[in-house]
Design an enzyme around this catalytic site. Structure first.
Site, short mmCIF file in Angstrom:
data_model
loop_
_atom_site.label_atom_id
_atom_site.label_comp_id
_atom_site.label_asym_id
_atom_site.label_seq_id
_atom_site.Cartn_x
_atom_site.Cartn_y
_atom_site.Cartn_z
N TYR A 6 13.76 -12.88 -0.42
CA TYR A 6 12.82 -14.00 -0.46
C TYR A 6 11.81 -13.80 -1.58
O TYR A 6 11.59 -12.69 -2.06
CB TYR A 6 12.09 -14.15 0.87
CG TYR A 6 11.25 -12.95 1.26
CD1 TYR A 6 9.92 -12.83 0.85
CD2 TYR A 6 11.78 -11.92 2.06
CE1 TYR A 6 9.15 -11.73 1.19
CE2 TYR A 6 11.01 -10.81 2.40
CZ TYR A 6 9.71 -10.73 1.96
OH TYR A 6 8.95 -9.63 2.30
N GLY A 42 6.36 -1.05 -0.23
CA GLY A 42 6.02 -2.47 -0.20
C GLY A 42 5.27 -2.93 1.02
O GLY A 42 5.32 -4.11 1.37
N HIS A 92 -2.20 -8.40 3.89
CA HIS A 92 -2.33 -9.61 3.07
C HIS A 92 -2.51 -10.85 3.94
O HIS A 92 -2.21 -10.85 5.15
CB HIS A 92 -1.12 -9.79 2.14
CG HIS A 92 0.18 -10.06 2.84
ND1 HIS A 92 0.55 -11.32 3.25
CD2 HIS A 92 1.19 -9.24 3.18
CE1 HIS A 92 1.74 -11.26 3.81
NE2 HIS A 92 2.15 -10.00 3.78
N CYS A 103 4.70 -5.62 6.56
CA CYS A 103 3.29 -5.67 6.18
C CYS A 103 2.40 -5.91 7.40
O CYS A 103 2.88 -6.22 8.49
CB CYS A 103 3.07 -6.78 5.16
SG CYS A 103 3.82 -6.45 3.56
N ASN A 111 0.13 -8.54 8.51
CA ASN A 111 -0.30 -9.93 8.29
C ASN A 111 -1.62 -10.19 8.98
O ASN A 111 -1.80 -9.84 10.16
CB ASN A 111 0.73 -10.90 8.85
CG ASN A 111 2.02 -10.97 8.03
OD1 ASN A 111 2.90 -11.76 8.35
ND2 ASN A 111 2.14 -10.17 6.99
#
Length: 421
Positions: free
Chosen positions: A301, A315, A319, A337, A339
């Site tokens: 993506y 990675g 965020h 991540c 979120n």
């Protein structure tokens, strides 16, 4: 001390002796004999050896001394210019503050001083080698100058190709760190030799100034390679900020100077792409970036994100994720991540610094050593085992329990700029 005891006895002898003249004569002879026993200092050898040729431009000036100590080293080039140099903390050698130039002749004068104040000087002249044609080891110093870093900021140097175990001591000896106020630390290698970290037993104190020199230019590394560059940087440690993310509650706790200032709902990695549990450090901050995971496992993506803060090479970022705000605080839906809402991500960007600690707890997988700046994901006694040189006195004993695990491998190269999720 032996001289003072003899003089004391002679003073008594003066009182009982028939004349004072005999006592004075005896005392003078004793002093003369003591002065004869005080050998003058001698500089017995100097390195590089006199008339030596093809000396690396990373050369240091060393000497051996009897009956004294080195008190001055003067290095000049063949044009009469003086080369600035500083002694190592252990006094073993004097290190030029910049690499020497290739194909140049240098003269070093070493002066030693004895306890009596007498001095001795020895000179050596040597010639540096031509510019090396060997392949260079690429090094990256992840510590920039004129910045403000968080209290968990490790000084990190990465290498490509990795440094073989037999060569790590030579490389480590050319890595210098000074802190003001003093807060001594230790260098520690990951087993594959691709990264080496420097940190103290405890987090840096706010306000500490850290000066780093990675003095590798021209350094012979094994028989085939040389170091690529001489890099320096000085920066300051800012306020204490740390983040704790608990998978059980799906909450991020933000601490400043040890006090809780805010809790933020999060959504971590879903079961197929779990987040890493461990102690990590914020490495980069981006107001805007693009995650492009095409070609990566479980990727494919492309998405633009705001207020992203990296904490692993693999990675993982904090965020803004407005698309998952309904899941934050209750369900994990990310690609690994952390979120958070757009408003929380914007607020965090104004609070955190590169070098702040982030600890994630309770996920399905443990942080892979070397996946980011993982110097804090081990106990101190495990950490110091990674030093290629003897650990300074007072720093080798277990110093706390700042994490668990073992310092392992991992690539120093960042993942593609688009990775994350």
């Amino acid at each position: 001390m032996r001289l003072k005891r003899r003089l004391g006895l002679l003073t008594v002898a003066i009182v009982v002796a028939p004349t004072a003249v005999a006592g004075c004569t005896t005392e003078r002879k004793s002093v003369e004999r003591a002065e004869q026993r005080a050998n003058p200092p001698e500089v017995t050898s100097v390195t590089p050896a006199d008339r030596a040729r093809d000396i690396p431009i990373s050369a240091e000036v060393g000497a051996t001394v009897t009956d004294g100590r080195i008190t001055a080293v003067k290095i000049t080039d063949d044009r009469g210019g003086q080369v600035a140099a500083e002694p190592r903390e252990d006094g073993s050698t004097w290190v030029p503050t910049k690499p020497l130039e290739p194909r140049r002749k240098y003269t070093a004068e070493v002066t030693a001083t004895g306890d009596s104040g007498r001095t001795s000087t020895r000179r050596t002249t040597f010639t540096t080698m031509a510019e090396s044609t060997r392949p260079a080891v690429t090094s990256v110093l992840y510590f920039a100058g004129d910045r403000t870093y968080g209290t968990a900021m490790p000084v990190t140097v990465a290498f490509d190709p990795p440094i073989a175990e037999k060569d790590r001591a030579d490389v480590q000896r050319r890595l210098f760190v000074r802190t003001n106020p003093p807060q001594p630390g230790v260098w520690s290698w990951i087993p594959d030799g691709s990264q080496v970290y420097y940190r103290a037993p405890d987090f840096w104190r706010p306000g500490t100034t850290i000066s780093v020199r990675s003095a590798l230019e021209g350094l012979p590394i094994g028989k085939e390679k040389v170091g690529d560059a001489d890099r320096t940087a000085t920066s300051t440690i800012g306020r204490q900020v740390s983040l704790e993310v608990d998978n059980a509650t799906k909450q991020m706790s933000v601490f400043r100077d040890g006090k809780l200032v805010r809790r933020i709902p999060v959504s971590l990695g879903k079961p197929s792409t779990p987040s890493s549990s461990g102690k990590m450090v914020i490495m980069e901050k981006h107001e805007y970036t693009t995650f492009d995971t095409r070609g990566e496992p479980d990727g494919g993506y492309v998405v633009d994100v705001e207020d992203a803060q990296r904490y692993t090479w693999g990675g993982e970022f904090i965020h803004a994720a407005p698309w998952s705000e309904g899941d934050q605080g209750n369900t994990n839906v990310s690609h690994g991540c952390a979120n958070v809402s757009s408003s929380a991500a914007d607020w965090l960007m104004g609070v955190t610094q590169v070098g702040d600690l982030i600890e994630v707890k309770g996920t399905e997988v443990q942080l892979q050593p070397g996946n980011g700046w993982t110097a804090w994901n081990v106990t101190w006694d495990e950490y110091v085992k990674g030093s290629a040189l003897p650990v300074p006195a007072g720093l080798g004993a277990p110093g706390g329990s700042q994490g668990q695990g073992r310092l392992g491998g991992g690539s120093p190269a960042p993942a593609p700029s688009g990775s994350g999720g």
